[in-house]
Design a protein around this motif. Structure first.
Motif, PDB file in Angstrom:
ATOM      1  N   GLN A 200      40.599  79.019 182.461  1.00  0.00           N
ATOM      2  CA  GLN A 200      39.216  79.125 182.001  1.00  0.00           C
ATOM      3  C   GLN A 200      38.367  77.963 182.522  1.00  0.00           C
ATOM      4  O   GLN A 200      37.258  78.160 183.017  1.00  0.00           O
ATOM      5  CB  GLN A 200      39.176  79.179 180.467  1.00  0.00           C
ATOM      6  N   ALA A 202      39.085  76.002 185.093  1.00  0.00           N
ATOM      7  CA  ALA A 202      39.010  76.102 186.555  1.00  0.00           C
ATOM      8  C   ALA A 202      38.000  77.183 186.949  1.00  0.00           C
ATOM      9  O   ALA A 202      37.132  76.954 187.791  1.00  0.00           O
ATOM     10  CB  ALA A 202      40.389  76.419 187.119  1.00  0.00           C
ATOM     11  N   TYR A 203      38.104  78.355 186.322  1.00  0.00           N
ATOM     12  CA  TYR A 203      37.219  79.476 186.664  1.00  0.00           C
ATOM     13  C   TYR A 203      35.758  79.122 186.406  1.00  0.00           C
ATOM     14  O   TYR A 203      34.885  79.399 187.234  1.00  0.00           O
ATOM     15  CB  TYR A 203      37.613  80.717 185.858  1.00  0.00           C
ATOM     16  N   ASN A 205      34.347  76.280 186.450  1.00  0.00           N
ATOM     17  CA  ASN A 205      33.849  75.354 187.469  1.00  0.00           C
ATOM     18  C   ASN A 205      33.720  76.025 188.838  1.00  0.00           C
ATOM     19  O   ASN A 205      32.759  75.753 189.559  1.00  0.00           O
ATOM     20  CB  ASN A 205      34.744  74.119 187.527  1.00  0.00           C
ATOM     21  N   VAL A 206      34.656  76.913 189.180  1.00  0.00           N
ATOM     22  CA  VAL A 206      34.541  77.668 190.444  1.00  0.00           C
ATOM     23  C   VAL A 206      33.236  78.450 190.434  1.00  0.00           C
ATOM     24  O   VAL A 206      32.452  78.419 191.381  1.00  0.00           O
ATOM     25  CB  VAL A 206      35.727  78.656 190.625  1.00  0.00           C
ATOM     26  N   ARG A 207      33.029  79.160 189.339  1.00  0.00           N
ATOM     27  CA  ARG A 207      31.849  80.006 189.205  1.00  0.00           C
ATOM     28  C   ARG A 207      30.564  79.186 189.379  1.00  0.00           C
ATOM     29  O   ARG A 207      29.648  79.574 190.090  1.00  0.00           O
ATOM     30  CB  ARG A 207      31.891  80.651 187.808  1.00  0.00           C
ATOM     31  N   LYS A 208      30.552  78.017 188.741  1.00  0.00           N
ATOM     32  CA  LYS A 208      29.349  77.191 188.831  1.00  0.00           C
ATOM     33  C   LYS A 208      29.140  76.653 190.244  1.00  0.00           C
ATOM     34  O   LYS A 208      28.010  76.602 190.724  1.00  0.00           O
ATOM     35  CB  LYS A 208      29.417  76.059 187.813  1.00  0.00           C
ATOM     36  N   ILE A 209      30.212  76.260 190.894  1.00  0.00           N
ATOM     37  CA  ILE A 209      30.085  75.758 192.272  1.00  0.00           C
ATOM     38  C   ILE A 209      29.575  76.881 193.171  1.00  0.00           C
ATOM     39  O   ILE A 209      28.633  76.701 193.940  1.00  0.00           O
ATOM     40  CB  ILE A 209      31.446  75.216 192.775  1.00  0.00           C
ATOM     41  N   GLU A 210      30.189  78.052 193.060  1.00  0.00           N
ATOM     42  CA  GLU A 210      29.828  79.169 193.944  1.00  0.00           C
ATOM     43  C   GLU A 210      28.416  79.690 193.661  1.00  0.00           C
ATOM     44  O   GLU A 210      27.765  80.210 194.551  1.00  0.00           O
ATOM     45  CB  GLU A 210      30.849  80.304 193.811  1.00  0.00           C
ATOM     46  N   LEU A 211      27.987  79.548 192.403  1.00  0.00           N
ATOM     47  CA  LEU A 211      26.637  80.021 192.057  1.00  0.00           C
ATOM     48  C   LEU A 211      25.576  78.940 192.275  1.00  0.00           C
ATOM     49  O   LEU A 211      24.389  79.191 192.147  1.00  0.00           O
ATOM     50  CB  LEU A 211      26.590  80.478 190.595  1.00  0.00           C
ATOM     51  N   GLY A 212      26.032  77.724 192.577  1.00  0.00           N
ATOM     52  CA  GLY A 212      25.092  76.642 192.834  1.00  0.00           C
ATOM     53  C   GLY A 212      24.599  75.947 191.585  1.00  0.00           C
ATOM     54  O   GLY A 212      23.574  75.282 191.610  1.00  0.00           O
ATOM     55  N   ALA A 213      25.350  76.079 190.484  1.00  0.00           N
ATOM     56  CA  ALA A 213      24.960  75.397 189.245  1.00  0.00           C
ATOM     57  C   ALA A 213      25.690  74.059 189.146  1.00  0.00           C
ATOM     58  O   ALA A 213      26.623  73.792 189.909  1.00  0.00           O
ATOM     59  CB  ALA A 213      25.312  76.270 188.044  1.00  0.00           C
TER      60      ALA A 213
ATOM     61  N   ARG B  25      23.061  79.987 199.594  1.00  0.00           N
ATOM     62  CA  ARG B  25      22.941  80.297 198.160  1.00  0.00           C
ATOM     63  C   ARG B  25      21.563  80.829 197.828  1.00  0.00           C
ATOM     64  O   ARG B  25      20.563  80.299 198.303  1.00  0.00           O
ATOM     65  CB  ARG B  25      23.184  79.031 197.339  1.00  0.00           C
ATOM     66  N   ALA B  86      41.553  80.376 190.588  1.00  0.00           N
ATOM     67  CA  ALA B  86      40.661  79.251 190.266  1.00  0.00           C
ATOM     68  C   ALA B  86      41.374  77.899 190.306  1.00  0.00           C
ATOM     69  O   ALA B  86      40.784  76.898 190.721  1.00  0.00           O
ATOM     70  CB  ALA B  86      40.022  79.484 188.899  1.00  0.00           C
TER      71      ALA B  86
END
Lengths: 309, 109
Positions: A200, A202-203, A205-213, B25, B86
């Protein structure tokens, strides 16, 4: 006969616990803290709350009270309702014409936050704040520290000031117990092995990096240490399911609050998710003698100068 | 909070592509508003609804992007879902395990 006596004693104990007389200042102090927090929240998030007026109608997925609508409101009315909510937070916090503005503010906040959640994303972080505002709005929380109470004699202790605090405390602990039960329902006791939490974090943080947050570099770094997550997972579950201990005395409440505050601070450090209401401490004031804090603030020289004393 | 099943969840997003095919992005304001998670959820719901919804989201985002001062180099948008391991993403710099392209559209200039 013995059983009936036991039930009578239990009911009497529950009655004493729930309807404990407390001073009007305690409930009023909670209103001040919760009101200040909510006002700050609305001022910071006001633009975001108003932005939902510009969303395409086909994305509208009403929930809760907003389900009465078949279509989204026009942009101008969304903006007007957000502005009205911000304005209504002021008399709520100051305790001015509270019989009117208390419930009006609660209804506006209920509507505005639910409207935000009616576009496919549920923001769990606001629910407890809203419930606390609703209790304060419908109870005599402006009998002290309020413009309405100027010149009035300070009210003595009464159970009508006590049960709203118990209700707010019950809502507080229930929100954590529900979160704990949700973990068990979804993952079972496997939650405590830590793998779900590790993934959770890791995911997220991955999501935020990939979305630019903004992500949490510390959480991203820590996911390599698998041994850490059973400890964190068990700790979070114990704090959530063990939340009711906070209702049994201030010492236990203090212990639990410190634990939960650290838990939320950890969530901020590991996932960059801000649970501002508990992190500010406002969520927990219902468990303590909040009027002591207000009295301490009133003794500050700057407050005395502003207050003309 | 954070109750979720085990496994490798998906990241749904809209990405921009320049004329050389490089990814850029797309800011969340072009998809929903300044709330990144709201934008992510918007893409998620479009993906769940199917091809017509993702095509619509793509076209709407492209339309907004065409009126945007930044990202002039973006010529095309894609609505994609990516499956990541992840933990390996951070420990081994692992790329996505699988990518799904749901919709593709041109940015009107």
């Amino acid at each position: 006969m013995h059983g009936a006596a036991m039930i009578r004693r239990l009911v009497a104990g529950l009655d004493r616990f729930w309807f404990e007389p407390v001073p009007a200042q305690r409930l009023a102090a909670v209103r001040v803290f919760v009101g200040l927090f909510t006002l700050g929240f609305l001022m910071v998030r006001g633009v975001n709350l108003a932005s939902y007026g510009q969303f395409s109608a086909h994305r509208f997925a009403p929930v809760g009270v907003v389900s009465v609508l078949d279509a989204p409101l026009p942009n101008w009315s969304v903006c007007a309702l957000v502005i009205a909510t911000v304005i209504a937070a002021i008399p709520f916090t100051l305790g001015w014409r509270f019989r009117v503005f208390g419930p009006v503010f609660a209804v506006l906040l209920w509507w505005t936050t639910t409207y935000r959640q009616s576009w496919g994303m549920i923001f769990h972080t606001e629910n407890l704040m809203l419930l606390h505002v609703a209790v304060l709005a419908l109870t005599p929380s402006a009998h002290a520290y309020a413009l309405d109470a100027r010149g009035a004699q300070p009210s003595s202790s009464h159970l009508r000031y006590g049960w709203p605090l118990k209700l707010m405390a019950a809502l507080l602990v229930t929100s954590y117990v529900v979160a704990g039960l949700a973990k068990l329902r979804v993952t079972g006791w496997a939650w405590v092995d830590g793998e779900v939490l590790q993934i959770q974090i890791a995911y997220d943080n991955v999501r935020k990096i990939e979305l630019g947050a903004m992500h949490a570099p510390l959480g991203a770094w820590l996911v390599q240490f698998g041994w850490l997550f059973p400890i964190l997972a068990t700790g979070s579950l114990v704090l959530e399911l063990g939340a009711p201990i906070a209702l049994f005395g201030r010492r236990l409440a203090k212990l639990w609050c410190v634990g939960v505050w650290c838990f939320h601070f950890g969530v901020l450090l590991f996932m960059a998710i801000l649970f501002a209401y508990p992190l500010s401490g406002c969520a927990f004031v219902v468990l303590f003698r909040a009027e002591y804090a207000v009295e301490a603030i009133r003794r500050w020289p700057v407050v005395q100068v502003l207050g003309g004393r | 909070m954070f109750a979720r099943k085990k496994g490798h969840p998906l990241v749904h997003r809209v990405v921009g592509l320049d004329s050389a095919g490089r990814r850029l992005r797309v800011p969340p304001q072009l998809i929903a508003n300044d709330e990144v998670m709201q934008a992510a959820r918007t893409v998620y719901h479009a993906v769940r609804k199917g091809r017509r919804a993702t095509a619509r989201l793509c076209a709407e985002t492209a339309d907004r992007l065409s009126q945007w001062d930044d990202l002039r180099e973006v010529v095309r948008l894609e609505v994609i879902s990516e499956r990541f391991d992840a933990v390996r993403y951070f420990t081994e710099d692992a790329p996505p395990q699988r990518v799904w392209r749901h919709a593709r559209c041109t940015v009107p200039r």
